[in-house]
Design a protein around this motif. Structure first.
Motif, PDB file in Angstrom:
ATOM      1  N   TYR A   1       0.829  -1.039   0.107  1.00 12.21           N
ATOM      2  CA  TYR A   1      -0.012  -0.091  -0.135  1.00 12.21           C
ATOM      3  C   TYR A   1       0.893   1.186   0.103  1.00 12.21           C
ATOM      4  CZ  TYR A   1      -3.870  -2.684   1.493  1.00 12.21           C
ATOM      5  OH  TYR A   1      -4.988  -3.765   1.706  1.00 12.21           O
TER       6      TYR A   1
ATOM      7  N   SER B   1      -9.322   1.860  -2.732  1.00  7.93           N
ATOM      8  CA  SER B   1      -7.748   1.939  -2.171  1.00  7.93           C
ATOM      9  C   SER B   1      -7.782   2.778  -0.769  1.00  7.93           C
ATOM     10  CB  SER B   1      -6.822   2.308  -3.447  1.00  7.93           C
ATOM     11  OG  SER B   1      -6.881   1.312  -4.202  1.00  7.93           O
TER      12      SER B   1
ATOM     13  N   ARG C   1      -9.891   3.692   0.986  1.00  2.86           N
ATOM     14  CA  ARG C   1     -10.612   3.150   2.452  1.00  2.86           C
ATOM     15  C   ARG C   1      -9.468   1.967   3.032  1.00  2.86           C
ATOM     16  NH1 ARG C   1     -15.947   2.198  -1.208  1.00  2.86           N
ATOM     17  NH2 ARG C   1     -16.969   4.144  -0.696  1.00  2.86           N
ATOM     18  N   GLU C   2      -9.187   1.090   2.207  1.00  2.00           N
ATOM     19  CA  GLU C   2      -8.203   0.236   2.876  1.00  2.00           C
ATOM     20  C   GLU C   2      -6.890   0.859   3.321  1.00  2.00           C
ATOM     21  OE1 GLU C   2      -7.372  -3.311   0.537  1.00  2.00           O
ATOM     22  OE2 GLU C   2      -9.302  -3.346  -0.316  1.00  2.00           O
ATOM     23  N   THR C   3      -6.436   1.952   2.595  1.00  2.75           N
ATOM     24  CA  THR C   3      -5.212   2.568   3.197  1.00  2.75           C
ATOM     25  C   THR C   3      -5.422   2.911   4.398  1.00  2.75           C
ATOM     26  OG1 THR C   3      -4.369   3.077   0.909  1.00  2.75           O
ATOM     27  CG2 THR C   3      -3.649   4.212   2.469  1.00  2.75           C
TER      28      THR C   3
ATOM     29  N   SER D   1      -2.792  -9.766   6.695  1.00  4.81           N
ATOM     30  CA  SER D   1      -3.764 -10.084   5.503  1.00  4.81           C
ATOM     31  C   SER D   1      -4.727 -11.276   6.200  1.00  4.81           C
ATOM     32  CB  SER D   1      -3.024 -10.447   4.313  1.00  4.81           C
ATOM     33  OG  SER D   1      -2.396 -11.552   4.563  1.00  4.81           O
TER      34      SER D   1
ATOM     35  N   ASP E   1     -10.096  -8.879   3.810  1.00  6.68           N
ATOM     36  CA  ASP E   1      -9.177  -7.776   3.688  1.00  6.68           C
ATOM     37  C   ASP E   1      -7.931  -7.785   4.758  1.00  6.68           C
ATOM     38  OD1 ASP E   1     -10.105  -6.522   1.389  1.00  6.68           O
ATOM     39  OD2 ASP E   1     -11.795  -5.521   2.777  1.00  6.68           O
ATOM     40  N   PHE E   2      -8.503  -7.723   6.101  1.00  8.62           N
ATOM     41  CA  PHE E   2      -7.399  -7.513   7.170  1.00  8.62           C
ATOM     42  C   PHE E   2      -7.925  -8.744   8.227  1.00  8.62           C
ATOM     43  CE2 PHE E   2      -7.806  -3.572   4.965  1.00  8.62           C
ATOM     44  CZ  PHE E   2      -6.448  -3.397   4.846  1.00  8.62           C
TER      45      PHE E   2
ATOM     46  N   GLU F   1     -13.648  -6.521   6.614  1.00  9.84           N
ATOM     47  CA  GLU F   1     -13.992  -6.457   5.193  1.00  9.84           C
ATOM     48  C   GLU F   1     -14.396  -4.939   5.230  1.00  9.84           C
ATOM     49  OE1 GLU F   1     -14.829  -7.079   1.073  1.00  9.84           O
ATOM     50  OE2 GLU F   1     -13.691  -8.376   2.710  1.00  9.84           O
ATOM     51  N   VAL F   2     -13.650  -4.060   4.265  1.00  9.24           N
ATOM     52  CA  VAL F   2     -13.629  -3.010   4.338  1.00  9.24           C
ATOM     53  C   VAL F   2     -14.193  -2.532   3.067  1.00  9.24           C
ATOM     54  CG1 VAL F   2     -12.164  -0.706   4.317  1.00  9.24           C
ATOM     55  CG2 VAL F   2     -11.382  -2.624   5.613  1.00  9.24           C
TER      56      VAL F   2
END
Length: 389
Positions: free
Chosen positions: A297, A316, A318-320, A334, A339-340, A348-349
């Motif tokens: 990222y 991207s 949102r996840e960042t 991961s 997602d994480f 889940e984002v």
């Protein structure tokens, strides 16, 4: 010495003490020596100047910058020795990495001046275990990141929100006193809230300069690289900015910047330390070790917007943001199904239309939604994870 004290007074005059960064109360100021490291522009200098202002009645302090012209014909140790003989007790050295023999002279201070407290700042690339003298046993190293969403609200808007634990956020305890609708402020933060200088009119230009200086000067200097390597780092950053987040193919990346696979892995590691990128790893290797890199990222959303040219992918972003804010206090890995994963919880984002379909195999799953003000059940608003530090 007079010019050093005059320089300190000019710096102190411009610093306010009303707002403290999250790390300030965690630092053990009783240490005889300590290092404060972090990416360019996150506020390390301000933190030190605040400390000096607030302890002036109890301590005799001196703040110096290691790149001051005074050190063209004086050494750091000479200054420390003279300062102690004049009754000085606390020496603050900013940007210590800009002084060639910094580690050796810090060790001399520690060993020869037992009554002096020495505090120094440096880039997060700085490795105090290496260099001419190993300082790891003498100087604990504190790593400071950029502003959290919570800190941004306090610093820029006077909103005093408490720090939450991850479980607090999941339990819907996120509150912003006096703010009925958090989303406009959240969108503002994503674009220009991670760095304390984000309110500057020329912030995009200034952040671009931070990125360039980090890649062309800081990393090559600390890692003993040549100038051409700095250009390769810039090319790699350009490639990453168009792909992130992505599963890295080191061989392919190497061919794009004309470097070997092993070099690319090293470059990404230095860029991660310097606060340019963030690497999401899997959970292999246990709690005390790093797993295999699963995704790369950009480090934070401000960099993402700065490099996107208006073509940023909202997924991207949102996840960042989620990764950037949660990793300060938690080990984020991961997820095999989503997602994480953090401490056994799967995240889940997505946007407000995101469903929990991908969480069906999770022992405990949380849907993190952007574009919503408040959560319910296992649905938590994305902005709430900006209150974790």
């Amino acid at each position: 010495m007079d010019q050093l004290f005059e320089y300190m007074e000019r710096q102190l005059a411009s610093v306010t003490t009303g707002f403290h960064r999250y790390l300030y109360p965690s630092i053990n100021w009783d240490n005889r020596m300590l290092g404060l490291v972090g990416p360019r522009g996150v506020g390390k200098t301000t933190l030190f100047l605040q400390r000096i202002n607030e302890t002036r009645g109890a301590n005799r302090s001196l703040y110096v910058s290691a790149d001051h012209m005074y050190f063209a014909d004086h050494t750091l140790f000479e200054v420390a020795d003279r300062f102690v003989k004049d009754g000085g007790t606390h020496l603050y050295i900013d940007e210590v990495h800009k002084y060639p023999a910094w580690s050796r002279e810090l060790k001399m201070m520690y060993d020869s001046l037992p009554d002096l407290h020495v505090y120094f700042t440096g880039s997060s690339v700085l490795d105090i275990e290496k260099g001419e003298a190993d300082l790891s046993r003498r100087a604990p190293k504190y790593l400071m990141q950029g502003l959290s969403f919570r800190e941004y609200l306090a610093m820029m808007h006077g909103v005093d929100a408490p720090i939450l634990t991850l479980e607090d956020a999941i339990a819907h305890k996120a509150q912003l006193p006096g703010i009925a609708h958090p989303l406009p402020l959240f969108q503002e933060y994503l674009r220009r809230g991670y760095y304390p200088f984000g309110s500057d009119a020329d912030f995009p230009i200034e952040l671009g300069q931070v990125i360039t200086r980090t890649l062309e000067v800081d990393i090559p200097q600390y890692a003993s690289m040549n100038v051409s390597t700095g250009r390769k780092l810039k090319r790699l950053m350009a490639v990453v900015s168009t792909l992130a987040p992505f599963k890295p193919n080191m061989t392919k990346l190497g061919s794009q910047i004309q470097s070997s696979r092993n070099s690319v892995e090293d470059y990404l590691a230095y860029m991660e330390k310097a606060g340019m990128v963030a690497q999401l790893r899997d959970g292999t290797g246990g709690l005390g070790s790093l797993g295999k890199v699963d995704k790369v990222y950009l480090d934070n959303t401000n960099i993402l917007y700065n490099l996107s040219g208006g073509q940023e992918d909202i997924g991207s972003v949102r996840e960042t943001f989620f990764f950037n804010q949660t990793r300060v206090g938690y080990r984020v890995t991961s997820s095999a199904i989503s997602d994480f994963e953090i401490d056994g919880v799967t995240f889940e984002v997505g946007g407000k239309s995101k469903t929990s379909d991908q969480l069906k195999g999770a022992e405990r799953g949380i849907v993190v939604k952007d574009d919503i003000e408040y959560g319910h059940g296992n649905v938590v608003p994305l902005w709430a994870f900006g209150l974790l530090y």
